[in-house]
Design an enzyme around this catalytic site. Structure first.
Site, short mmCIF file in Angstrom:
data_model
loop_
_atom_site.label_atom_id
_atom_site.label_comp_id
_atom_site.label_asym_id
_atom_site.label_seq_id
_atom_site.Cartn_x
_atom_site.Cartn_y
_atom_site.Cartn_z
N LYS A 34 0.85 -1.20 0.00
CA LYS A 34 0.00 0.00 0.00
C LYS A 34 0.88 1.24 0.00
O LYS A 34 1.83 1.34 0.78
CB LYS A 34 -0.92 0.01 1.22
CG LYS A 34 -1.87 1.22 1.22
CD LYS A 34 -2.93 1.12 2.30
CE LYS A 34 -2.42 1.63 3.62
NZ LYS A 34 -3.52 1.77 4.62
N LYS B 166 -9.70 -0.50 11.54
CA LYS B 166 -8.73 -0.32 12.63
C LYS B 166 -9.47 -0.55 13.95
O LYS B 166 -10.27 0.30 14.36
CB LYS B 166 -8.13 1.08 12.61
CG LYS B 166 -7.36 1.43 11.35
CD LYS B 166 -6.75 2.83 11.49
CE LYS B 166 -5.98 3.22 10.24
NZ LYS B 166 -6.89 3.57 9.11
#
Length: 1031
Positions: free
Chosen positions: A495, A604
């Site tokens: 990423k 998250k």
């Protein structure tokens, strides 16, 4: 059937005096209405017996109900079970419900629900708190052929009950009684009706019966489904009845709300289909079976105890501690701005340890990032609060199931509202509790979540695929070189952070260069963190269209444009910050993003609020065929190890969906590449992340993560501070005032040397103990002192005048203020900050306005400056005098029943600790003095302070509950009085008064929702210190 049961007990409850027992089976007869009988049962005292299996069944029922609710709410389309599930939300106390036969009544029975609160809360509300509850009449009718005359019966029911009836029927039922529409338009004396017709164009119930599996579909359609093409809209038009067709959940909700307030009859037609209905019912059955199996597999492995009041529980929490850590990083986190002159980078957070009474200890991590609207100071206060409230709490047996159980446990046991606890705090608490349970049960974190797959050999061979992370600083060639090096290490997914350069063209150049360097087989992701406008994102999208991005996270600053971005560019997108901002109703918010262009959600756990919420979001993603990617926020090895196991758990859930839907889904690379930033760690045990030649990627070992958590020991070299629970010092101080001696009980928390002193004043019937949890939370920044006001708790009043003096003590705002003033002078030579609630707020406000030379500021919680009108004061004084007489005559216990039955306490009565709060009001040693306080400190005896507010020079923080309409209005008026003439003053004048409205609570804000108050008070105190320093 009844003959076979004879001579067992058979009880008939009937309000009619005549016999209805032709077969002579009735052994006992109770003549009363059903409601009277039910009310009597609820008031009766039964001996409670809990067996292990009985408790198991209750937990299973709750978990299956949660799963059914999830499936119904996560389904994007409008389904028939959804109609049954939400129908009660359209009802009020002035409504009644008529339910038709066949499929409709079965769905209502299976998928309908009574209340928005948890089931255990309903029982507590009705049985323990003796509260009024919403009794909505429900009726049905069994016609000669099952569905004859239902519409006409519903209209007659509406006439008879004189309520606004919501009628729920199927299409075939309605067609069997279309003449009922003619009766509907006669408008006899009744309230308007809403008729909700489920139109699946036939008899859908037969598709769910065993005959559907054995019969040719053409035969079913011709002889059983009674399919039709009749237009319900035209039928309604022919009878001049309003009609509305709905096809989505939103349309249904809007239609029900619209016609609830309109004074006309209406027919709301819900479009459905026999095939789709049958498929979704099948999904619900399979899901319910899996939920029951999952819950039972967890419960059957646990060593549990049974409590009469709490049912099944595992263990009690002995204590909780936490420590502040500070570890070095190799580079700054990608979430922070880079200081090129800085050579060292650090990450700070807290390590939690939860100790159980059996000696087991579990660890969790709380590591907030300020970009997520949390900081260390905010988090520290909540953790200090938890240290106090968590001691002795029982751990619910259903916590590892992660289906609403943590949310329920935090509220019912800790008294903390879901919306108030910081996401990182809840995540760390869940982590520590789950790890403690695992240690106690001789198991592991992952085994607690998925006991059906406990196999050490499988764990040894299992790993979680890791996605590498690149900050993308540097030239395209430099970034491409870094990416190429990561591929050589074995990473198959990378990423890159974008939207950090001058324009999107430069970011696109980097992506193109990286793709060319790493080749077509590597999964490439980009993350824009919502930093582009729509136009900039479109420009980037077209430039990288041929780079085969797996997805781009949050490409646009306006989340409403993300679907449009996918459609225009053809690029897949992922949600990240969007789900971070969800506070409640995750499924409702996620429903906006079912578009196929959104292929992933990045979760998250420390930002969304723990593993339970993360699992909910992941299940939604998996249900809709999207990737659920777990991502770290630069946590230490403790947090990362737990995330690795949680990622593995989600992979197993994904496999279940793969089997159910008969499809293939590739393994997901999770966003845990932040481990490469760790130069130090909170533990000496290394993370088991390495290249796996058998699988061909860099992965995190499941077995190594299990070992790290099971053998976790804190690296004391990175610990900067350890926090234990503050002790409360209790003592008496004597103050003399006007021939009387006041022995005041004092509760003190905090360092003796701290010159920043905060004095807490409770409300009527309260004591200084009410403030202890809040005082412990802010005790690191101030010395906190609460007192039992005169007439309350352990404080006493004595006459020390001449011998034989018969003068009795009287109380007033002025007398109590004088006593407190002298008390404060004996405690500190400095100014103090006052915090008062209700009656204590009125005293605090009086002192702030009349004795300002000793007061630095005041926090007024649900307070008032008094009544302006003289007659209103006399009336209020008379009421409080009468209440004081009642208190003396009938005692404290009866008085409390009467006092807390008032409308002011409606919100408090629904609090899970309401019984304990009321029990704490029985500690007052002198009822006579308490009655004097009620009368003497009444709002009726207090001179109004409205004019004084105009001259107020002290900072005021006015706190009110969202549901407390009366005191919200008073606070607004107070604010206006203070600031109306100060607009042209200096900065201090402009900030002299603030209002905080605390969500989801009423008058007793500090008891119902204390966490927002703690945060607001700390900021108020900090501003006060800053102002003094500048003067």
């Amino acid at each position: 059937m009844m003959e076979e049961c004879f001579p067992c007990t058979y009880i008939l409850v009937d309000n009619h005096p005549c016999r209805h027992d032709p077969s002579h089976f009735v052994t006992h007869r109770v003549q009363c209405s059903i409601r009277q009988f039910a009310d009597s049962l609820m008031k009766a005292q039964f001996s409670h017996r809990n067996s292990k299996w009985c408790c198991f069944l209750r937990v299973l029922n709750t978990m299956v109900a949660w799963d059914i609710s999830f499936q119904i709410n996560a389904e994007n389309s409008l389904t028939e079970p959804h109609v049954a599930h939400v129908i009660t939300e359209a009802l009020s106390a002035e409504s009644a419900l008529f339910v038709g036969n066949s499929m409709v009544i079965r769905d209502a029975d299976m998928y309908g629900h009574n209340c928005k609160t948890h089931a255990h809360s309903i029982a507590h509300m009705m049985l323990d708190s003796k509260l009024p509850y919403l009794g909505i009449r429900v009726a049905g009718n069994r016609g000669a052929s099952g569905i004859d005359g239902l519409l006409s019966t519903a209209i007659g029911f509406a006439v008879g009950c004189n309520k606004q009836v919501l009628c729920l029927v199927g299409d075939v039922s309605m067609l069997h009684d279309t003449n009922g529409l003619a009766i509907l338009t006669q408008r006899v004396s009744r309230k308007p009706m809403r008729i909700l017709v489920i139109n699946n164009h036939g008899g859908a119930i037969f598709s769910l019966l065993p005959i559907a599996d054995k019969t040719d579909p053409r035969i079913l359609d011709q002889y059983f489904y009674t399919s039709h093409r009749i237009s319900i809209h035209k039928l309604c038009a022919a009878h001049s009845v309003r009609h509305l067709r709905v096809k989505t959940k939103v349309q249904l909700q809007e239609a029900l709300l619209k016609f609830e307030h309109e004074k006309t009859d209406c027919v709301i037609e819900v479009e459905s289909g026999i095939g789709a209905n049958s498929t979704f019912h099948s999904t619900l059955r399979k899901s319910a079976q899996q939920a029951a199996d999952h819950a039972l597999s967890i419960l059957s492995r646990l060593s549990v105890r049974v409590s009469i009041s709490d049912g099944l529980f595992l263990c009690k929490i002995h204590k909780m501690d936490f420590s502040l850590y500070r570890i070095q990083l190799c580079a700054p986190p990608t979430s922070s701005s880079v200081d090129h002159h800085q050579n060292e980078f650090h990450r700070e957070g807290y390590i939690l340890s939860v100790s159980l009474e059996d000696g087991s200890v579990g660890y969790g991590e709380v590591a907030p990032l300020e970009i997520h609207k949390e900081n260390l100071a905010d988090v520290e206060e909540q953790l200090l609060f938890l240290l106090h409230v968590i001691k002795g709490i029982k751990i619910n047996v259903s916590l590892p199931i992660l289906k609403g159980s943590f949310t329920s446990w935090i509220w019912s046991n800790l008294g903390i509202m879901e919306c108030s606890i910081f996401p990182s705090v809840r995540c760390g608490l869940e982590m520590a509790v789950l790890n403690a349970i695992a240690v106690s049960q001789g198991s592991s974190f992952i085994s607690m979540l998925q006991p059906w797959m406990i196999n050490e050999e499988i764990y040894e061979k299992s790993s979680v695929k890791i996605c590498a992370l690149i900050d993308s600083n540097g030239t395209p060639t430099e970034v491409a070189y870094i990416a190429s090096s990561l591929v050589e290490e074995g990473f198959t997914a990378i990423k890159l952070k974008v939207a950090r350069r001058a324009d999107p063209i430069q970011d696109a150049t980097v992506i193109c260069k990286v793709r060319k360097e790493v080749g077509p087989c590597i999964e490439l992701r980009a993350d824009a963190n919502r930093k582009w406008t729509y136009e900039e994102a479109i420009q980037f999208g077209f430039l990288v269209k041929d780079c085969d991005l797996q997805y781009i996270e949050e490409p646009v600053e306006n989340v409403d444009d993300i679907v449009k971005f996918c459609e225009e560019t053809g690029l897949p997108a992922a949600l990240d910050e969007t789900i971070d901002n969800f506070q409640e109703s995750h499924l409702k918010m996620l429903a906006k993003y079912t578009h196929p262009g959104i292929v992933a959600v990045v979760i998250k756990p420390s930002v969304v609020g723990g593993f339970e919420k993360a699992a909910l979001i992941a299940r939604w993603a998996q249900k809709h065929g999207k990737m659920a990617v777990v991502s770290a926020a630069f946590e230490s090895g403790l947090g990362l190890s737990t995330y690795i196991l949680f990622s593995y758990y989600l992979e197993q859930l994904n496999a279940v969906y793969t089997v159910m839907n008969r499809e293939t889904r590739p393994s997901i690379a999770h966003g845990l590449g932040t481990y490469r930033w760790l130069k130090q760690d909170v533990t000496a045990i290394p993370l088991g992340i390495h290249y796996d030649p058998c699988k061909g990627f860099v992965g995190a070992s499941v077995a190594a993560s299990i070992q790290l958590l099971q053998n976790f020991q804190v690296n004391n070299n990175v610990i900067h501070k350890t926090f234990n629970e503050e002790q409360v010092h209790r003592y008496h101080l004597t103050v003399n005032s006007k021939n009387f001696s006041y022995s005041i009980k004092v509760h003190e928390v905090g360092q003796e040397s701290n010159d920043n002193v905060v004095i807490f004043l409770h409300g009527f019937l309260g004591t200084g103990e009410d403030w202890v949890p809040i005082m412990k939370a802010i005790s690191r920044s101030a010395k906190c002192i609460s007192i039992d006001l005169p007439g309350h708790g352990g404080s006493k009043i004595q006459n020390h005048g001449s011998e034989g003096a018969q003068e009795e003590a009287t109380l007033s705002i002025e007398i109590v203020a004088d006593v407190l003033y002298k008390l404060i002078q004996g405690i500190t030579p400095f100014k103090v900050t006052l915090v008062g609630y209700s009656m204590g707020a009125r005293i605090a406000l009086h002192m702030a306005l009349r004795l300002s030379h000793k007061i630095d500021g005041a926090v007024i919680i649900s307070g008032s400056p008094g009544l302006k009108d003289t007659m209103a004061r006399k009336i209020r004084q008379a009421k409080d005098d009468s209440r004081a007489d009642f208190l003396v005559a009938y005692g404290l216990e009866l008085f409390l029943d009467s006092w807390y039955a008032g409308e002011l306490w409606k919100s408090l009565r629904s609090h899970p600790h309401f019984k304990e709060i009321v029990a704490g009001r029985l500690v007052h040693e002198d009822v006579q003095s308490l009655a004097k306080a009620l009368s003497g400190l009444s709002t009726g005896s207090q001179l109004p302070l409205w004019e004084d507010l105009k001259r107020c020079d002290l900072p005021l923080l006015l706190i009110v509950g969202e549901k407390d309409a009366k005191f919200k209005s008073i606070a607004q008026k107070m604010f206006h009085e203070v600031v109306q003439d100060r607009k042209g003053e200096d900065r201090r004048g402009n900030n002299i008064c603030e209002i905080l409205e605390v969500p989801n609570c009423g008058h007793a804000v500090h008891l119902e929702n204390p966490l927002p108050i703690i945060s607001a008070m700390r900021k108020f105190l900090t501003r006060g210190r800053s102002s003094r320093a500048q003067q």
